[in-house]
Design a protein around this motif. Structure first.
Motif, PDB file in Angstrom:
ATOM      1  N   MET A   2      10.987   2.487 -40.214  1.00 28.38           N
ATOM      2  CA  MET A   2      11.428   3.539 -39.305  1.00 28.38           C
ATOM      3  C   MET A   2      12.597   4.261 -39.955  1.00 28.38           C
ATOM      4  O   MET A   2      13.420   3.654 -40.615  1.00 28.38           O
ATOM      5  N   VAL A   3      12.593   5.586 -39.773  1.00 21.87           N
ATOM      6  CA  VAL A   3      13.657   6.421 -40.310  1.00 21.87           C
ATOM      7  C   VAL A   3      14.378   7.060 -39.139  1.00 21.87           C
ATOM      8  O   VAL A   3      13.750   7.670 -38.272  1.00 21.87           O
ATOM      9  N   GLY A  23       4.784   6.587 -34.065  1.00 21.63           N
ATOM     10  CA  GLY A  23       5.536   7.075 -32.917  1.00 21.63           C
ATOM     11  C   GLY A  23       6.924   7.530 -33.295  1.00 21.63           C
ATOM     12  O   GLY A  23       7.376   7.337 -34.421  1.00 21.63           O
ATOM     13  N   GLY A  24       7.601   8.126 -32.319  1.00 22.57           N
ATOM     14  CA  GLY A  24       8.931   8.617 -32.593  1.00 22.57           C
ATOM     15  C   GLY A  24       9.698   8.930 -31.320  1.00 22.57           C
ATOM     16  O   GLY A  24       9.159   8.880 -30.222  1.00 22.57           O
ATOM     17  N   LEU A  25      10.967   9.249 -31.494  1.00 26.94           N
ATOM     18  CA  LEU A  25      11.872   9.594 -30.400  1.00 26.94           C
ATOM     19  C   LEU A  25      12.800  10.703 -30.879  1.00 26.94           C
ATOM     20  O   LEU A  25      13.131  10.769 -32.061  1.00 26.94           O
ATOM     21  N   LEU A  85      13.841  -1.636 -29.525  1.00 26.96           N
ATOM     22  CA  LEU A  85      12.531  -1.370 -28.908  1.00 26.96           C
ATOM     23  C   LEU A  85      11.444  -1.156 -29.952  1.00 26.96           C
ATOM     24  O   LEU A  85      10.338  -1.674 -29.822  1.00 26.96           O
ATOM     25  N   ALA A  86      11.755  -0.395 -30.999  1.00 26.01           N
ATOM     26  CA  ALA A  86      10.764  -0.123 -32.043  1.00 26.01           C
ATOM     27  C   ALA A  86      10.378  -1.402 -32.778  1.00 26.01           C
ATOM     28  O   ALA A  86       9.202  -1.605 -33.104  1.00 26.01           O
ATOM     29  N   ARG A  87      11.351  -2.278 -33.039  1.00 30.31           N
ATOM     30  CA  ARG A  87      11.039  -3.535 -33.727  1.00 30.31           C
ATOM     31  C   ARG A  87      10.147  -4.432 -32.874  1.00 30.31           C
ATOM     32  O   ARG A  87       9.351  -5.194 -33.411  1.00 30.31           O
ATOM     33  N   LYS A  88      10.258  -4.359 -31.567  1.00 26.83           N
ATOM     34  CA  LYS A  88       9.352  -5.117 -30.689  1.00 26.83           C
ATOM     35  C   LYS A  88       7.917  -4.661 -30.897  1.00 26.83           C
ATOM     36  O   LYS A  88       6.997  -5.458 -30.874  1.00 26.83           O
ATOM     37  N   GLN A  89       7.740  -3.364 -31.095  1.00 26.39           N
ATOM     38  CA  GLN A  89       6.408  -2.801 -31.268  1.00 26.39           C
ATOM     39  C   GLN A  89       5.908  -2.937 -32.706  1.00 26.39           C
ATOM     40  O   GLN A  89       4.737  -3.234 -32.940  1.00 26.39           O
ATOM     41  N   LEU A  90       6.803  -2.731 -33.678  1.00 24.88           N
ATOM     42  CA  LEU A  90       6.401  -2.699 -35.082  1.00 24.88           C
ATOM     43  C   LEU A  90       6.530  -4.048 -35.785  1.00 24.88           C
ATOM     44  O   LEU A  90       5.925  -4.251 -36.824  1.00 24.88           O
ATOM     45  N   ASP A  93      10.385  -7.461 -39.021  1.00 27.89           N
ATOM     46  CA  ASP A  93      10.691  -7.204 -40.429  1.00 27.89           C
ATOM     47  C   ASP A  93      10.652  -5.719 -40.786  1.00 27.89           C
ATOM     48  O   ASP A  93      10.709  -5.369 -41.965  1.00 27.89           O
ATOM     49  N   THR A  94      10.561  -4.865 -39.786  1.00 28.38           N
ATOM     50  CA  THR A  94      10.516  -3.421 -40.023  1.00 28.38           C
ATOM     51  C   THR A  94      11.799  -2.955 -40.696  1.00 28.38           C
ATOM     52  O   THR A  94      12.892  -3.268 -40.245  1.00 28.38           O
ATOM     53  N   VAL A  95      11.655  -2.215 -41.772  1.00 34.07           N
ATOM     54  CA  VAL A  95      12.793  -1.686 -42.519  1.00 34.07           C
ATOM     55  C   VAL A  95      13.302  -0.434 -41.800  1.00 34.07           C
ATOM     56  O   VAL A  95      12.520   0.423 -41.384  1.00 34.07           O
ATOM     57  N   THR A  96      14.624  -0.335 -41.679  1.00 34.95           N
ATOM     58  CA  THR A  96      15.245   0.791 -40.987  1.00 34.95           C
ATOM     59  C   THR A  96      16.108   1.576 -41.964  1.00 34.95           C
ATOM     60  O   THR A  96      16.986   1.010 -42.610  1.00 34.95           O
ATOM     61  N   VAL A  97      15.835   2.890 -42.051  1.00 34.97           N
ATOM     62  CA  VAL A  97      16.558   3.767 -42.963  1.00 34.97           C
ATOM     63  C   VAL A  97      17.275   4.839 -42.145  1.00 34.97           C
ATOM     64  O   VAL A  97      16.670   5.448 -41.260  1.00 34.97           O
ATOM     65  N   ALA A  98      18.540   5.064 -42.449  1.00 29.81           N
ATOM     66  CA  ALA A  98      19.301   6.141 -41.814  1.00 29.81           C
ATOM     67  C   ALA A  98      19.443   7.283 -42.800  1.00 29.81           C
ATOM     68  O   ALA A  98      19.737   7.066 -43.976  1.00 29.81           O
ATOM     69  N   THR A  99      19.245   8.505 -42.317  1.00 26.97           N
ATOM     70  CA  THR A  99      19.417   9.692 -43.136  1.00 26.97           C
ATOM     71  C   THR A  99      20.100  10.766 -42.306  1.00 26.97           C
ATOM     72  O   THR A  99      20.296  10.597 -41.109  1.00 26.97           O
TER      73      THR A  99
END
Length: 139
Positions: A2-3, A23-25, A85-90, A93-99
């Motif tokens: 997720m980014v 998905g997204g927000l 919330l996103a990690r519950k769905q994905l 171990d989902t990698v999270t990137v901030a930009t």
């Protein structure tokens, strides 16, 4: 993966392990939130985060600090909740990137980002343009 793009808007874009959009927000960005408070609440001053101390008190004693801290901490809270919330769905171990322009600012206040690259979106656009140019061949 997720980014979280922390710019004019704050967006979360999720991609499945297969590379499909998952998905997204979208909400108002940190700077735009500060601007909206000033523009829409007649008694509130125009507050900028640039040049302010990175210390964000949970309870402030003046209006400008209350606006700065409230806005930053509210944004941190929304980002952390979105990631949860996103990690519950994905998956955990989902990698999270901030930009984006506010990525480094918010990274001071949370540990939910695995990677921080303020220019990730611009790098992606560059790679797409480079690939398109290669497909088009010499001019």
């Amino acid at each position: 993966a997720m980014v979280l793009d922390l710019g004019t808007a704050t967006t979360l874009t999720a991609v499945s392990p297969e590379g499909r959009f998952a998905g997204g927000l979208i909400t108002l960005g940190l700077g735009q939130t500060l601007a909206a408070l000033h523009a829409n609440a007649a008694a509130l001053p125009d507050v900028r985060l640039e040049g302010r101390s990175p210390h964000t008190p949970a309870l402030a004693f003046d209006t400008e600090t209350a606006i700065a801290s409230g806005t930053v901490l509210a944004h941190v809270g929304l980002v952390e909740y979105w990631v949860k919330l996103a990690r519950k769905q994905l998956g955990p171990d989902t990698v999270t990137v901030a930009t984006g322009g506010w990525a480094e600012t918010l990274a001071r206040y949370t540990r939910v980002f695995d990677h921080i690259d303020p220019y990730l979106t611009l790098k992606g656009i560059y790679l797409m343009a480079e690939a398109e140019a290669a497909l088009a061949g010499p001019v």
